[in-house]
Design a protein around this motif. Structure first.
Motif, PDB file in Angstrom:
ATOM      1  N   ARG A   4       0.828  -1.220   0.000  1.00 23.55           N
ATOM      2  CA  ARG A   4       0.000   0.000   0.000  1.00 23.55           C
ATOM      3  C   ARG A   4       0.858   1.263   0.000  1.00 23.55           C
ATOM      4  N   GLU A   5       1.919   1.248   0.792  1.00 19.84           N
ATOM      5  CA  GLU A   5       2.830   2.392   0.836  1.00 19.84           C
ATOM      6  C   GLU A   5       3.519   2.588  -0.512  1.00 19.84           C
ATOM      7  N   ALA A   6       3.933   1.491  -1.124  1.00 21.94           N
ATOM      8  CA  ALA A   6       4.585   1.557  -2.431  1.00 21.94           C
ATOM      9  C   ALA A   6       3.626   2.105  -3.487  1.00 21.94           C
ATOM     10  N   ALA A   7       2.377   1.682  -3.436  1.00 16.37           N
ATOM     11  CA  ALA A   7       1.377   2.172  -4.384  1.00 16.37           C
ATOM     12  C   ALA A   7       1.140   3.668  -4.190  1.00 16.37           C
ATOM     13  N   GLU A   8       1.112   4.110  -2.940  1.00 15.39           N
ATOM     14  CA  GLU A   8       0.929   5.538  -2.662  1.00 15.39           C
ATOM     15  C   GLU A   8       2.102   6.342  -3.231  1.00 15.39           C
ATOM     16  N   LEU A   9       3.317   5.865  -3.013  1.00 17.90           N
ATOM     17  CA  LEU A   9       4.494   6.573  -3.544  1.00 17.90           C
ATOM     18  C   LEU A   9       4.479   6.637  -5.062  1.00 17.90           C
ATOM     19  N   ARG A  10       4.075   5.552  -5.706  1.00 14.44           N
ATOM     20  CA  ARG A  10       3.962   5.566  -7.184  1.00 14.44           C
ATOM     21  C   ARG A  10       2.930   6.602  -7.625  1.00 14.44           C
ATOM     22  N   SER A  11       1.823   6.654  -6.930  1.00 11.71           N
ATOM     23  CA  SER A  11       0.778   7.626  -7.273  1.00 11.71           C
ATOM     24  C   SER A  11       1.272   9.056  -7.098  1.00 11.71           C
ATOM     25  N   VAL A  12       2.035   9.290  -6.054  1.00 15.17           N
ATOM     26  CA  VAL A  12       2.573  10.631  -5.813  1.00 15.17           C
ATOM     27  C   VAL A  12       3.609  10.985  -6.888  1.00 15.17           C
ATOM     28  N   GLU A  13       4.398  10.020  -7.318  1.00 13.53           N
ATOM     29  CA  GLU A  13       5.350  10.255  -8.413  1.00 13.53           C
ATOM     30  C   GLU A  13       4.597  10.601  -9.702  1.00 13.53           C
ATOM     31  N   GLU A  14       3.465   9.978  -9.920  1.00  7.83           N
ATOM     32  CA  GLU A  14       2.642  10.288 -11.094  1.00  7.83           C
ATOM     33  C   GLU A  14       2.080  11.709 -11.007  1.00  7.83           C
TER      34      GLU A  14
END
Length: 69
Positions: A4-14
């Motif tokens: 979940r944390e990794a997905a959040e970071l990817r979304s923030v990078e997007e």
């Protein structure tokens, strides 16, 4: 870091990518810094589902103001 944390970071990078594309007059590093600052505002909050959306909304206001300046 969990999934979940990794997905959040990817979304923030997007978010960074979208803002750089939408506001080409603002340096990418500046956008990255603004997004990071806005993201850190949510540190320690338990509910994380909408963090990327909220980060994008607040960062967009700041980047847009820079582009106008």
């Amino acid at each position: 870091m969990d999934e979940r944390e990794a997905a959040e970071l990817r979304s923030v990078e997007e978010v960074v990518d979208r803002l750089v594309e939408k506001y080409p007059g603002v340096d990418r590093r500046t956008v990255e810094q603004i997004v990071a600052e806005e993201h850190h505002e949510f540190d320690g909050r338990r509910v994380r589902d909408f963090v990327p959306v909220l980060v994008e909304k607040s960062a967009k206001k700041r980047v847009k103001a820079l582009q106008r300046a």
